[in-house]
Design an enzyme around this catalytic site. Structure first.
Site, PDB file in Angstrom:
ATOM      1  N   GLN A   1       0.813  -1.174  -0.010  1.00 56.37           N
ATOM      2  CA  GLN A   1      -0.159   0.013  -0.157  1.00 56.37           C
ATOM      3  C   GLN A   1       0.896   1.208   0.036  1.00 56.37           C
ATOM      4  O   GLN A   1       0.297   2.382  -0.627  1.00 56.37           O
ATOM      5  CB  GLN A   1      -0.944  -0.049   1.462  1.00 56.37           C
TER       6      GLN A   1
ATOM      7  N   LEU B   1     -12.137  -1.402   0.522  1.00 56.57           N
ATOM      8  CA  LEU B   1     -11.657  -1.021  -0.803  1.00 56.57           C
ATOM      9  C   LEU B   1     -11.766   0.528  -0.740  1.00 56.57           C
ATOM     10  O   LEU B   1     -10.954   1.074  -1.353  1.00 56.57           O
ATOM     11  CB  LEU B   1     -12.304  -1.566  -2.013  1.00 56.57           C
ATOM     12  N   ALA B   2     -12.825   1.004  -0.262  1.00 59.26           N
ATOM     13  CA  ALA B   2     -13.179   2.223  -0.511  1.00 59.26           C
ATOM     14  C   ALA B   2     -12.311   3.266  -0.207  1.00 59.26           C
ATOM     15  O   ALA B   2     -11.880   4.180  -0.850  1.00 59.26           O
ATOM     16  CB  ALA B   2     -14.504   2.800   0.281  1.00 59.26           C
ATOM     17  N   ASP B   3     -11.557   3.001   0.945  1.00 59.00           N
ATOM     18  CA  ASP B   3     -10.442   3.776   1.340  1.00 59.00           C
ATOM     19  C   ASP B   3      -8.894   3.799   0.785  1.00 59.00           C
ATOM     20  O   ASP B   3      -8.209   4.285   0.189  1.00 59.00           O
ATOM     21  CB  ASP B   3     -10.064   3.763   2.738  1.00 59.00           C
ATOM     22  N   GLN B   4      -8.768   2.505   0.062  1.00 59.28           N
ATOM     23  CA  GLN B   4      -7.843   1.963  -0.642  1.00 59.28           C
ATOM     24  C   GLN B   4      -7.849   2.745  -2.106  1.00 59.28           C
ATOM     25  O   GLN B   4      -6.703   3.103  -2.472  1.00 59.28           O
ATOM     26  CB  GLN B   4      -7.704   0.582  -0.860  1.00 59.28           C
TER      27      GLN B   4
ATOM     28  N   HIS C   1     -11.148   5.562   7.872  1.00 60.89           N
ATOM     29  CA  HIS C   1      -9.951   5.500   6.792  1.00 60.89           C
ATOM     30  C   HIS C   1     -10.357   6.181   5.637  1.00 60.89           C
ATOM     31  O   HIS C   1      -9.414   6.820   5.285  1.00 60.89           O
ATOM     32  CB  HIS C   1      -9.999   4.034   6.906  1.00 60.89           C
TER      33      HIS C   1
END
EC number: 6.5.1.4
Length: 331
Positions: free
Chosen positions: A100, A277-280, A301
């Protein structure tokens, strides 16, 4: 030099990882203070140090404050280089969290980047390697991202010993609007150095729970010998996933049910991506431009990642409530 308050919002390691990645992309030097200030043990841990060290190697950055417990770092990148890198996080430090920290920068590398990483593939408080492979990478491909990972060996807490190879090519990110995918749920249930019935029981319990909720599934099972003892299960469909890890004394059936119970609310909501996944996706969407998704819940996050990203890039995220979901868009 851009000053970033590391205690903002969620105030954890993710803020540092995103800031460093975007520093590499923009060439903007940064100073991050108050790192993990409100955690029980503030400052950088071993896995954070290894991620920052790797990012510094890849973009030839000058970095200071790189020691255990450090609550302040400065990071001044030069340029994002390609090449081959061998990385050993040590014990069960998360391979996915290390990735990440560098993945948003790799589309802008001078040439391809090849990594061999040793550490933990399935550890608490981080995406599993199967989630990264089948959910995160699937979503990033829609944004034009060019990269792949190959699992060589699972590594569980506390011994680790997992091994992953990863390959990334420079690319141009493109806009994309995520929609809900309609297909059957797939999954992988695995265990190392445990009886072969453990991953089978995990898979059967997950399948049963999913079917009760009206969702058919196809879950593969694996039983193998590895450096560490452990088990886990990851489920996925489109841009939505759920996972659970085995623990000493926790029945395999409970592990499978936990994974199903994580993904079911996401599916029922009708959202296009899950809350993890939304924050990634935030930094990638900002770099791609004009992209959006819907999510059932706006996590701290996610809002923290939006804030960090807007410090570096001339973009503005918009959040709207629509039919019980949050639509997150950037232009």
């Amino acid at each position: 030099m851009l000053e970033i308050d590391g205690s903002y919002g969620e105030g954890g390691g993710q803020l540092v990882r995103t800031a460093v990645a975007l520093s590499a992309v923009t060439g903007q030097g940064i100073r991050i203070t108050n790192i993990r200030k409100n955690r029980p043990s503030p400052g950088l841990k071993q896995q954070h140090l290894k991620a920052l060290e790797t990012a510094a190697r890849i973009c030839r950055a000058q970095i200071s404050g790189l020691f255990p417990g450090s609550t302040e770092i400065s990071f001044v990148p030069v340029e994002i280089e390609g090449g081959k890198y061998d990385i050993d996080i040590g014990t069960a430090g998360s391979i996915t969290l290390l990735l990440q920290c560098i993945m948003p920068a790799l589309p802008f590398a001078k040439e391809k980047v090849e990594l061999t990483i040793k550490g933990g593939t399935d550890v608490a408080w981080s995406p599993t390697i199967d989630y990264l492979q089948h959910v995160t990478f699937r979503a990033l491909e829609q944004l034009g991202y060019s990269g792949s990972i190959t699992l060589k060996e699972h590594g569980y807490y506390p011994k680790g010993g997992g091994k992953v190879s990863a390959y990334f090519k420079p690319c141009r990110l493109r806009e994309f609007h995520f929609l809900k995918e309609k297909e059957d749920i797939k999954g992988s249930s695995h265990a190392s150095n445990l009886p072969a019935h453990v991953p089978l029981r995990q898979a059967e319990a997950a399948s049963k729970r999913l079917m009760e909720a009206g969702y058919p599934s196809l879950i593969e099972t694996q039983s193998f010998e590895a450096f560490s003892i452990g088990s886990g299960i990851t489920l996925w469909i489109g841009y939505i996933g759920g996972s659970a890890l085995g623990e000493r004394g926790l029945p395999a059936e409970k592990v499978g049910k936990n994974a199903a119970d994580e993904i079911i609310p996401e599916l029922r909501s009708g959202a296009s991506v899950d809350t993890h996944l939304a924050d990634q996706l935030i930094p990638y969407m900002a770099l791609a431009g004009n992209s959006s998704y819907t999510v059932r819940e706006l996590s701290l996050h996610t809002t923290t990642n939006i804030w960090v990203t807007e410090q570096f890039l001339d973009v503005k995220f918009r959040i709207e409530k629509k039919e019980g979901l949050f639509e997150v868009s950037v232009s």
